[in-house]
Design a protein around this motif. Structure first.
Motif, short mmCIF file in Angstrom:
data_model
loop_
_atom_site.label_atom_id
_atom_site.label_comp_id
_atom_site.label_asym_id
_atom_site.label_seq_id
_atom_site.Cartn_x
_atom_site.Cartn_y
_atom_site.Cartn_z
N ILE A 91 0.84 -1.20 0.00
CA ILE A 91 0.00 0.00 0.00
C ILE A 91 0.88 1.25 0.00
CG2 ILE A 91 -1.63 1.34 1.39
CD1 ILE A 91 -2.82 -1.41 2.27
N GLU A 92 1.91 1.25 0.81
CA GLU A 92 2.82 2.40 0.86
C GLU A 92 3.60 2.56 -0.44
OE1 GLU A 92 5.18 2.31 4.42
OE2 GLU A 92 3.44 2.73 5.69
N ARG A 93 3.91 1.45 -1.10
CA ARG A 93 4.60 1.55 -2.39
C ARG A 93 3.72 2.24 -3.42
NH1 ARG A 93 4.48 -0.27 -7.23
NH2 ARG A 93 2.76 -1.68 -6.81
N VAL A 94 2.43 1.88 -3.44
CA VAL A 94 1.49 2.51 -4.38
C VAL A 94 1.32 4.00 -4.02
CG1 VAL A 94 -0.89 2.51 -5.21
CG2 VAL A 94 0.31 0.35 -4.88
N ALA A 95 1.19 4.28 -2.74
CA ALA A 95 1.01 5.67 -2.29
C ALA A 95 2.25 6.51 -2.55
CB ALA A 95 0.65 5.70 -0.81
N ASP A 132 -7.40 2.17 8.40
CA ASP A 132 -6.43 1.13 8.76
C ASP A 132 -6.19 0.24 7.55
OD1 ASP A 132 -8.86 -0.14 8.72
OD2 ASP A 132 -8.54 -1.26 10.57
N LEU A 133 -5.33 -0.71 7.73
CA LEU A 133 -4.89 -1.59 6.65
C LEU A 133 -6.05 -2.31 5.97
CD1 LEU A 133 -2.44 -3.01 5.24
CD2 LEU A 133 -2.63 -4.74 6.99
N ALA A 134 -6.99 -2.81 6.74
CA ALA A 134 -8.09 -3.61 6.20
C ALA A 134 -8.95 -2.84 5.21
CB ALA A 134 -8.95 -4.14 7.33
N GLU A 135 -9.00 -1.53 5.32
CA GLU A 135 -9.84 -0.73 4.44
C GLU A 135 -9.26 -0.57 3.04
OE1 GLU A 135 -11.99 2.62 6.39
OE2 GLU A 135 -10.61 2.13 8.04
N PHE A 136 -8.00 -0.95 2.87
CA PHE A 136 -7.35 -0.87 1.56
C PHE A 136 -7.21 -2.24 0.89
CE2 PHE A 136 -5.65 2.94 3.75
CZ PHE A 136 -6.14 3.89 2.88
N LEU A 137 -7.86 -3.25 1.46
CA LEU A 137 -7.75 -4.61 0.93
C LEU A 137 -9.06 -5.05 0.28
CD1 LEU A 137 -5.93 -6.33 3.93
CD2 LEU A 137 -4.91 -5.30 1.90
N THR A 138 -8.95 -5.99 -0.67
CA THR A 138 -10.14 -6.59 -1.27
C THR A 138 -10.67 -7.66 -0.33
OG1 THR A 138 -8.83 -8.26 -2.42
CG2 THR A 138 -9.22 -6.19 -3.60
N GLU A 139 -11.78 -8.26 -0.71
CA GLU A 139 -12.36 -9.32 0.12
C GLU A 139 -11.44 -10.53 0.22
OE1 GLU A 139 -16.23 -10.29 -1.33
OE2 GLU A 139 -17.00 -8.28 -0.96
N SER A 140 -10.61 -10.74 -0.81
CA SER A 140 -9.69 -11.87 -0.78
C SER A 140 -8.38 -11.55 -0.06
CB SER A 140 -9.40 -12.35 -2.20
OG SER A 140 -8.78 -11.30 -2.95
N GLY A 141 -8.21 -10.29 0.40
CA GLY A 141 -7.02 -9.93 1.16
C GLY A 141 -5.92 -9.30 0.33
N ASP A 142 -6.18 -9.07 -0.95
CA ASP A 142 -5.19 -8.41 -1.80
C ASP A 142 -5.31 -6.89 -1.66
OD1 ASP A 142 -4.28 -10.86 -2.84
OD2 ASP A 142 -5.87 -10.87 -4.35
N VAL A 143 -4.24 -6.19 -1.99
CA VAL A 143 -4.26 -4.74 -1.94
C VAL A 143 -5.11 -4.22 -3.10
CG1 VAL A 143 -2.85 -2.66 -2.15
CG2 VAL A 143 -2.01 -4.59 -0.83
N ASP A 144 -6.07 -3.38 -2.79
CA ASP A 144 -6.93 -2.76 -3.81
C ASP A 144 -6.28 -1.44 -4.22
OD1 ASP A 144 -8.88 -1.70 -5.42
OD2 ASP A 144 -10.53 -2.18 -4.05
N ALA A 161 -6.93 0.54 -6.57
CA ALA A 161 -7.88 1.60 -6.92
C ALA A 161 -8.29 2.38 -5.66
CB ALA A 161 -9.10 1.01 -7.61
N LYS A 162 -8.52 1.68 -4.56
CA LYS A 162 -8.87 2.35 -3.31
C LYS A 162 -7.70 3.20 -2.81
CE LYS A 162 -12.14 -1.05 -1.47
NZ LYS A 162 -12.37 -2.04 -0.39
N VAL A 163 -6.50 2.65 -2.90
CA VAL A 163 -5.32 3.39 -2.46
C VAL A 163 -5.15 4.65 -3.29
CG1 VAL A 163 -2.80 3.33 -2.19
CG2 VAL A 163 -4.16 1.31 -1.61
N SER A 164 -5.25 4.51 -4.62
CA SER A 164 -5.08 5.65 -5.51
C SER A 164 -6.16 6.71 -5.27
CB SER A 164 -5.10 5.20 -6.96
OG SER A 164 -4.02 4.35 -7.22
#
Length: 100
Positions: free
Chosen positions: A6-10, A27-39, A41-44
């Motif tokens: 997430i920080e790399r994308v940011a 928090d971290l969970a709000e930037f993840l997809t349902e499967s636990g991957d980094v989203d 689009a949300k980060v951007s």
């Protein structure tokens, strides 16, 4: 590992990538997809919203503009020698001598 991603994308747009967590209040969970991957689009989207509110958090542009040069014309490149040029007469370029 997820936080680092997430920080790399940011970090593509923010000077300090950790500001995303600090200033967004998420928090971290709000930037993840349902499967636990980094989203990404949300980060951007959150990075864009953060920069809209605080443009001073943007990554600094480099101060040096290499296209402006240093005031001197570029030096021409030396011609690349060829095998044929070694056998031309009148060649005044000294050839390096090998020593043992």
């Amino acid at each position: 590992m997820q936080r680092a991603e997430i920080e790399r994308v940011a970090a593509e747009h923010l000077a300090q990538a950790g500001d995303l967590f600090t200033l967004s209040g998420k928090d971290l969970a709000e930037f993840l997809t349902e499967s636990g991957d980094v989203d990404t689009a949300k980060v951007s989207a959150d990075v864009a919203a953060l920069l809209a509110e605080r443009p001073g958090l943007r990554k600094n542009a480099p101060a040096f503009d290499p296209s402006q040069g240093t005031g001197q014309p570029p030096k021409p490149e030396a011609p690349t020698p060829t095998w044929g040029s070694m056998f031309q007469t009148g060649n005044t370029t000294p050839v390096a001598q090998h020593t043992r």
